[in-house]
Design an enzyme around this catalytic site. Sequence first.
Site, PDB file in Angstrom:
ATOM      1  N   LYS A  48       1.018 -59.848  38.289  1.00 11.87           N
ATOM      2  CA  LYS A  48       1.693 -59.928  38.871  1.00 11.87           C
ATOM      3  C   LYS A  48       0.938 -58.584  39.626  1.00 11.87           C
ATOM      4  CE  LYS A  48       6.248 -57.830  37.135  1.00 11.87           C
ATOM      5  NZ  LYS A  48       7.719 -58.353  38.659  1.00 11.87           N
ATOM      6  N   ASN A 100      14.776 -65.129  44.027  1.00  8.50           N
ATOM      7  CA  ASN A 100      13.942 -64.171  43.081  1.00  8.50           C
ATOM      8  C   ASN A 100      13.999 -62.629  44.279  1.00  8.50           C
ATOM      9  OD1 ASN A 100      11.869 -62.239  43.382  1.00  8.50           O
ATOM     10  ND2 ASN A 100      10.790 -64.138  43.744  1.00  8.50           N
ATOM     11  N   ASN A 112      -0.842 -57.786  48.384  1.00  6.22           N
ATOM     12  CA  ASN A 112       0.224 -58.963  49.590  1.00  6.22           C
ATOM     13  C   ASN A 112       0.872 -57.954  50.372  1.00  6.22           C
ATOM     14  OD1 ASN A 112       2.878 -58.715  49.987  1.00  6.22           O
ATOM     15  ND2 ASN A 112       4.294 -57.856  47.286  1.00  6.22           N
ATOM     16  N   CYS A 135       5.400 -56.344  52.646  1.00  9.62           N
ATOM     17  CA  CYS A 135       5.755 -55.078  52.318  1.00  9.62           C
ATOM     18  C   CYS A 135       5.566 -54.341  53.410  1.00  9.62           C
ATOM     19  CB  CYS A 135       4.909 -54.616  50.724  1.00  9.62           C
ATOM     20  SG  CYS A 135       3.327 -54.699  50.785  1.00  9.62           S
ATOM     21  N   LYS A 147      -2.150 -62.562  50.644  1.00 14.47           N
ATOM     22  CA  LYS A 147      -1.678 -63.698  50.720  1.00 14.47           C
ATOM     23  C   LYS A 147      -0.742 -63.756  51.257  1.00 14.47           C
ATOM     24  CE  LYS A 147       1.896 -65.085  46.616  1.00 14.47           C
ATOM     25  NZ  LYS A 147       2.498 -64.898  45.166  1.00 14.47           N
ATOM     26  N   GLY A 190       5.515 -73.950  44.925  1.00 15.62           N
ATOM     27  CA  GLY A 190       6.548 -75.264  44.469  1.00 15.62           C
ATOM     28  C   GLY A 190       5.602 -76.324  44.198  1.00 15.62           C
TER      29      GLY A 190
END
Lengths: 291, 258
Positions: free
Chosen positions: A49, A73, A129, A132, A167, A242
């Site tokens: 995470k 989410n 990531n 952001c 990512k 998915g």
Amino acid sequence: MKEFFLNLGNLKLNTPLMLSSGTWGWGENLSKFLSLAEIKYSIGALVTKGVSLEPKEGNPPPRIAETPCGLINSIGLENPGIKEFKAKYLPPIKLYEIPVIVNLFGEKIEDFVGLAEELKEEVSGIELNISCPNVEKGGILFSDNPKLVKDLVREVRKIWNSFLAVKLSPVGPVFEVAKSCERAESDALVVANTYPALTVLSFKPLKILKGGLSGPAIKPLTLRLVWELSQRVGLPIIGCGGIITGKDALEYLICGAKAVQIGTANLINPKSVAEIMEELEKLLKTYGLSY
Amino acid sequence: MFEAKVFINQREGGEYYLLGLRVSENLAKKFLPGQFLKIRVSSTLDPLFPRPFTIHAIEGSKLYLLYRVVGKGTQILSKILPEEELKILGPLGKPFPEIKEPYIICAGGAGIAGFGYLLQKTSHLPLKIFYGVRTKEELVRVNFYEKFHVSLTLVTEDGSYGTKGLVTEALEEELENKFKKYKPCLLACGPLPMLKSVLKVAKKYQLKTFLVLETFLACGTGFCRGCVIPLRKGGYTHLCIEGPTFLAEELDLERVFS
């Protein structure tokens, strides 16, 4: 069990399946649902995470909502901060003896560099990531600015020699960002993060949830991105979007991904990764394919 | 996930159904009162997530769930026939806390379901059970609850059966008349407005109260961090791994009910 070795930069994988960031908690409940044998047989790498320099309590409820064939989410990057992560959560994850990739996020480039510094010699890799906001650039998303992404990867690369993946966001200048990552010597691209989405929770009072859409609903969209990017960028691609079945995983591998990440499927069935691996192996045999 | 064979799925009244699942005895033994399981109601991708249900009763290898049809998932579940197989995941969540003091159960609608298994397993029965619904058709499994010889007060909002009014009004009347000196604990499960009223009563008589909460769950395993409940001390707890039963005083109730 088939022997599988994939070299992604410095990272060696024994299976093409990774557990995606934010879809297996902090690992504390993983062994309640998967045996050690299943974990070793099916998981090539564990992507944690997202972790930031300081703790974040995450967003208020509601954080999640189901939509047709998908999940929105808005967890808000709840995490204990890098110090507590290293002290409390990382040691048990490393006991699985599977490569650990830590997903990192920050508000500015120095945050990512600081996080990478903290993890030196600690883990097999990092995943940046970039979906952001950058506070130094007026809150623009890193992923909206290819130059910013190039600077980010270059700065982190200066101090990080092991596996480094970015990512990608599936929206914005995706192809330019991917090129920036290549130029800045990223080892791989994770394609992709969730799609910005919204669902109406109630009409009166009006309640909505804005967040990231994941699950089978997005698979055709991300599969196309993987296909296009694999033709245009030299970096290995890790498909993510998915995947629920072994057939889904095979589609990604055939469309240009070197490995894949399993995300929402873990939330439907915590044993998904083991079942996907089993099905994938059968399909490869059926079609006479290898990976 | 485990395979479970349906042996009964019958309408009990109103929109309430009793589902019986046969599983291995080993698995059945693992469930404690207050815990829940998730059922994959369809092998298609919509609905995508298994739905959570509390355990209503267990007899050997037979699990019973009492559910109300409220949406797409439970609609599909209500059409499942005996002999069909379903995939289930559980036990999940924490059991009811061990209550040593005398206690009263207050349940609204489907909130009654989980207390059946508590009555089956506990050696410390509640003083009383208050069970309220909108109208008499929705009073289900009353014969089952009567077997435990616990005082059961049935309440309907329209007065079509038992005491007329809200279940919390009946609870308050009881406390006013008899329990002022005893100060029992309250264990409550039901819709949010009902729980809010339970807390008003609890505050008036200064009673320790446990609330069984509900929220949309994605994983049920602690993997997604989606089912947060705000805490009084700040921050959040997660319903699927730390709940679904919480001590009311530990929660930021204003935010829970907002």
